[in-house]
Write a protein that holds these residues in place. Structure first.
Motif, PDB file in Angstrom:
ATOM      1  N   VAL A  36      10.080  42.112 -37.115  1.00 44.68           N
ATOM      2  CA  VAL A  36      10.142  40.881 -37.896  1.00 44.68           C
ATOM      3  C   VAL A  36       8.769  40.234 -37.871  1.00 44.68           C
ATOM      4  O   VAL A  36       8.258  39.912 -36.790  1.00 44.68           O
ATOM      5  CB  VAL A  36      11.197  39.909 -37.331  1.00 44.68           C
ATOM      6  CG1 VAL A  36      11.269  38.640 -38.179  1.00 44.68           C
ATOM      7  CG2 VAL A  36      12.558  40.594 -37.267  1.00 44.68           C
ATOM      8  N   PRO A  37       8.134  40.031 -39.021  1.00 43.94           N
ATOM      9  CA  PRO A  37       6.779  39.486 -39.044  1.00 43.94           C
ATOM     10  C   PRO A  37       6.750  38.021 -38.641  1.00 43.94           C
ATOM     11  O   PRO A  37       7.791  37.363 -38.549  1.00 43.94           O
ATOM     12  CB  PRO A  37       6.362  39.652 -40.506  1.00 43.94           C
ATOM     13  CG  PRO A  37       7.646  39.611 -41.257  1.00 43.94           C
ATOM     14  CD  PRO A  37       8.658  40.277 -40.373  1.00 43.94           C
ATOM     15  N   PRO A  38       5.563  37.490 -38.389  1.00 46.47           N
ATOM     16  CA  PRO A  38       5.451  36.068 -38.033  1.00 46.47           C
ATOM     17  C   PRO A  38       6.006  35.188 -39.142  1.00 46.47           C
ATOM     18  O   PRO A  38       6.014  35.566 -40.317  1.00 46.47           O
ATOM     19  CB  PRO A  38       3.946  35.863 -37.876  1.00 46.47           C
ATOM     20  CG  PRO A  38       3.377  37.229 -37.681  1.00 46.47           C
ATOM     21  CD  PRO A  38       4.257  38.168 -38.426  1.00 46.47           C
ATOM     22  N   THR A  39       6.499  34.027 -38.771  1.00 45.99           N
ATOM     23  CA  THR A  39       7.077  33.106 -39.754  1.00 45.99           C
ATOM     24  C   THR A  39       6.078  32.081 -40.258  1.00 45.99           C
ATOM     25  O   THR A  39       6.447  31.152 -40.970  1.00 45.99           O
ATOM     26  CB  THR A  39       8.272  32.364 -39.133  1.00 45.99           C
ATOM     27  OG1 THR A  39       7.840  31.688 -37.951  1.00 45.99           O
ATOM     28  CG2 THR A  39       9.388  33.329 -38.785  1.00 45.99           C
ATOM     29  N   SER A  40       4.820  32.266 -39.927  1.00 48.11           N
ATOM     30  CA  SER A  40       3.797  31.319 -40.367  1.00 48.11           C
ATOM     31  C   SER A  40       3.668  31.346 -41.879  1.00 48.11           C
ATOM     32  O   SER A  40       3.748  32.398 -42.506  1.00 48.11           O
ATOM     33  CB  SER A  40       2.446  31.671 -39.736  1.00 48.11           C
ATOM     34  OG  SER A  40       1.415  30.907 -40.321  1.00 48.11           O
TER      35      SER A  40
END
Length: 752
Positions: free
Chosen positions: A361-365
């Motif tokens: 899951v990639p960063p949520t930035s």
């Protein structure tokens, strides 16, 4: 000298005696001729049914019959689906019940969709108390076995794959009034996006557009199966020569030689039903959901459901016992806020080998790309298959996208059907004036014509863009085409530094093409099946268009651990767009070892760790005991998919087949090169050789809210040809009588 003819007094004129009418004088000839013609037409229908290939049998009325004004299938279909979802794996048992509603022996052909990520790894045929487990065989061999059993009068079933999301079922020698059930076992990965898990079951498909030019056969005047198969073999892979037996409305073209196999017929309006549910192709659905973590919400996007919780399992069914197979079924579930994963590993040990599914899951930035100017081209499909709710959803999606443009962006719009047109000759500034012009352009769009995707897609990919601008393409369509391979090759060839994002529209889109186009385009795929979803599903796409992505993703295994990962080339990750990797461990795994996943965002270095625990004591962040089954199957399916993608990149078909075939056979998977074949060897159940076998195609339900072209409706076995002939005879008789009266009238006037 002038002579004037003598007039005869009227009272001396004898009236012409009334003669018998034409029908009165020749009634024997008329009735005899008409009967002879009708009998000849009926006999010719029988001859066509016996000698023509299945694609021609549609003309003979074996597909269906008519009761009053209603259409009725020769073979009735009813389906049931039992689903067990554990963690990231869904296992489906799909049972298709075929009932012969006629007094003749039937061969049923059914073309049906599954998810483009599905792996079909088992098939069984059930006839009453008897059941036959199918064998996985090389495609050509399976076809020969099926044909031999069919001709011998034995019950046989053949399951084939025509696209990763499109399959066919053939069942031979169904006795009058008999029911035969086909049970398919399907394994499928669960999707996880935007903090939600989801599972989808396609139940019908949008009619595919078949691009021209037509395929020129070597012997167009011949109609026998052997000649047609030989002609098609010149244009197809050797394993596809069996396509002469296909039964669809599409005709072979140079780009889609297997058109007849991917263009099933549909139920026409005003369809009679033969069961109490009053539904077209009814489906009964039952789901056991074992998420492995606390859930905040369980919903269905397009159907009403009921559920009850028993321990850690959610039991889910539809509100009514049966649902119509006229749209995709989608189930979504959302974990509680503090249970959102970042990375997880699911494992399975089978036959002494370890397999895993690694969820990244990639960063949520949402760091905006404010310093990078974007050049966005929107492509919108306005073909006939987009009519109804689909074009409304597409236009709403595009209008929302226009409103989200920044003043610093450049943009253009291309709309296409049989032809295409552009809003601007080249990309223009996204200022207020041009956005207003774009909205007016979009509001005028209407759906009609064909789906010629190649020219507009080529134009968008070929458009010159300043290297200082980030080139992005947003493609809004239902993807209902048959030439997927040609389009994917175009994307691979011309993508360069651009990014292609696809938006699938409609209740039954071609998700295989949309997902693969996004994969080759290094973008993402979004599906919108209802107008109410436009805002919620387009917003994550806008985030992906303008947010930091994670590139150069790398998985670092512990020292001494070797793993085979598919896809081999790990793609970039976008916000809201997790990645699922299928893994096979080459050496035994030691518990508590750590896997490190790294990647680069535009501003920072991203890194996460996960501890390996294999096999029985796994405590992955998303999973609890028991671990899901089917991970090994999904690994084999992912490897086959990646190897088949090499054909798009130019690798020789023969080389790809040589690598894929043994994997499919070893893991017993349906593929372009393998099929399932089941033959019932019970002698007393065989068709007597003096009984004719009819071939009929089981129609699909029209996708919800869509219009289907008339060509995609079946020709039913009615008295229409006979009625047309009688009408023609009566028309000729009427013309003759009218001409006779007219002649008498002229003679009388002359006599007067």
């Amino acid at each position: 000298m002038c002579f004037t003819p003598r007039r005869i007094p009227k009272h001396l004129i004898l009236e012409e005696p009334k003669r018998p009418g034409f029908l009165q004088r020749h009634w024997v000839k008329v009735i005899g001729t008409t009967t002879f013609l009708l009998l000849g037409l009926a006999l010719s229908d029988i001859a066509r049914a016996e000698n023509f290939p299945a694609s021609k049998q549609l003309e003979s009325g074996n597909l269906a019959f008519q009761q009053g004004t209603h259409f009725v299938q020769a073979t009735h279909l009813e389906s049931s689906a039992q689903v067990e979802i554990t963690g990231m794996v869904a296992r489906l048992v799909l049972t298709q019940h075929f009932e012969n509603q006629t007094d003749q022996w039937q061969e049923a052909i059914y073309t049906f969709p599954l998810s483009e990520t599905s792996a079909v790894n088992r098939m069984e045929m059930h006839i009453g108390a008897r059941h036959v487990v199918a064998r996985i065989r090389e495609k050509a061999e399976a076809q020969k076995l099926y044909q031999a059993a069919k001709q011998a009068g034995k019950k046989a079933a053949l399951t084939e794959q025509h696209r990763p999301n499109l399959f066919s079922q053939k069942i031979a020698n169904i006795a009058p009034g008999e029911s035969v059930s086909i049970e398919l076992h399907v394994t499928q990965p669960v999707d996880y996006k935007q903090g939600r898990f989801s599972w989808r079951l396609p139940m019908t498909l949008t009619p595919r557009y078949i691009p021209r030019p037509p395929l020129v056969l070597k012997n167009p005047e011949r109609t026998d199966q052997q000649t047609i198969a030989a002609d098609l073999a010149l244009h197809l892979q050797p394993t596809d020569a069996f396509l002469a037996n296909a039964m669809g409305w599409g005709k072979p073209t140079t780009l889609v030689p297997d058109a007849a196999s991917i263009t099933p017929y549909y139920y026409p309006p005003n369809t009679a039903q033969t069961n109490d549910t009053k539904l077209v192709n009814p489906m009964k659905l039952s789901i056991d959901l074992k998420a492995g973590l606390p859930l905040a919400l369980v919903t269905s996007s397009y159907h009403d459901i009921q559920l009850y919780k028993d321990g850690d399992t959610h039991h889910i069914s539809t509100q009514t016992p049966y649902i119509a197979m006229d749209r995709d079924f989608e189930l979504s579930w959302q974990p509680v806020a503090n249970q959102q994963p970042e990375i997880a590993l699911f494992t399975e040990s089978i036959h002494g080998e370890d397999y895993g599914l690694l969820l990244l899951v990639p960063p949520t930035s949402r760091n905006a790309l404010a310093s990078i100017a974007r050049d966005i081209t929107f492509i919108i499909d306005t073909s006939g298959s987009m009519s109804g709710p689909s074009i409304i959803q597409a236009k709403e999606s595009l209008l929302l996208a226009i409103a989200k443009l920044n003043a610093s962006d450049k943009f253009n719009i291309i709309e296409f059907n049989s032809n295409f047109s552009q809003l601007f000759p080249q990309s223009a500034s996204a200022d207020h004036h041009n956005q207003t012009k774009a909205r007016q352009f979009v509001n005028r769009l209407q759906a009609s014509g064909g789906t010629e995707i190649y020219p507009p897609l080529d134009a968008a990919l070929s458009a010159n863009t300043n290297t200082e601008w980030l080139k992005q393409i947003v493609f809004i369509t239902d993807g209902s085409v048959g030439n997927e391979a040609q389009l994917l090759a175009l994307i691979h060839e011309k993508l360069a530094n651009a990014r292609l994002f696809t938006v699938g529209i409609g209740s039954a889109p071609n998700s295989y093409f949309m997902r693969k186009a996004a994969q080759f385009g290094r973008g993402t795929f979004t599906h919108i099946g209802d107008s109410r979803e436009v805002a919620t599903k387009m917003q994550p796409l806008f985030d992906q268009l303008g947010a930091t992505l994670l590139s150069q993703v790398n998985v670092q295994w512990p020292a001494g651990v070797e793993a085979e990962i598919w896809p081999e080339r790990i793609p970039d990750l976008y916000i809201h767009e997790p990645l699922l990797l299928a893994v096979k461990f080459q050496r035994p795994i030691v518990n508590t070892q750590t896997v490190t996943v790294t990647g680069n965002s535009q501003t920072t270095r991203w890194s996460r760790n996960i501890t390996l625990n294999i096999p029985s004591s796994t405590k992955a962040p998303l999973a609890s005991e028991p671990q899901p089954k089917g991970i090994a199957t999904l690994w084999a399916r992912a490897k086959i998919e990646a190897l088949l993608d090499e054909k798009v990149r130019g690798k020789d078909e023969t080389e790809v087949r040589a690598v894929v075939l043994p994997i499919a056979l070893n893991h017993e998977l349906l593929s372009p090169y393998t099929s399932f074949i089941a033959v019932d060897e019970t002698p007393e159940a065989e068709r007597p050789q003096d009984q004719r076998l009819n071939t009929n195609a089981v129609a699909n339900a029209v996708p919800f809210g869509q219009k289907v072209p008339d060509i995609a409706y079946p020709k039913t076995a009615t008295s229409a040809p006979q009625q047309a002939l009688i009408a023609l005879v009566l028309l000729l008789l009427g013309s003759m009588l009218k001409a006779r009266r007219l002649a008498y009238g002229i003679l009388r006037k002359l006599g007067a």
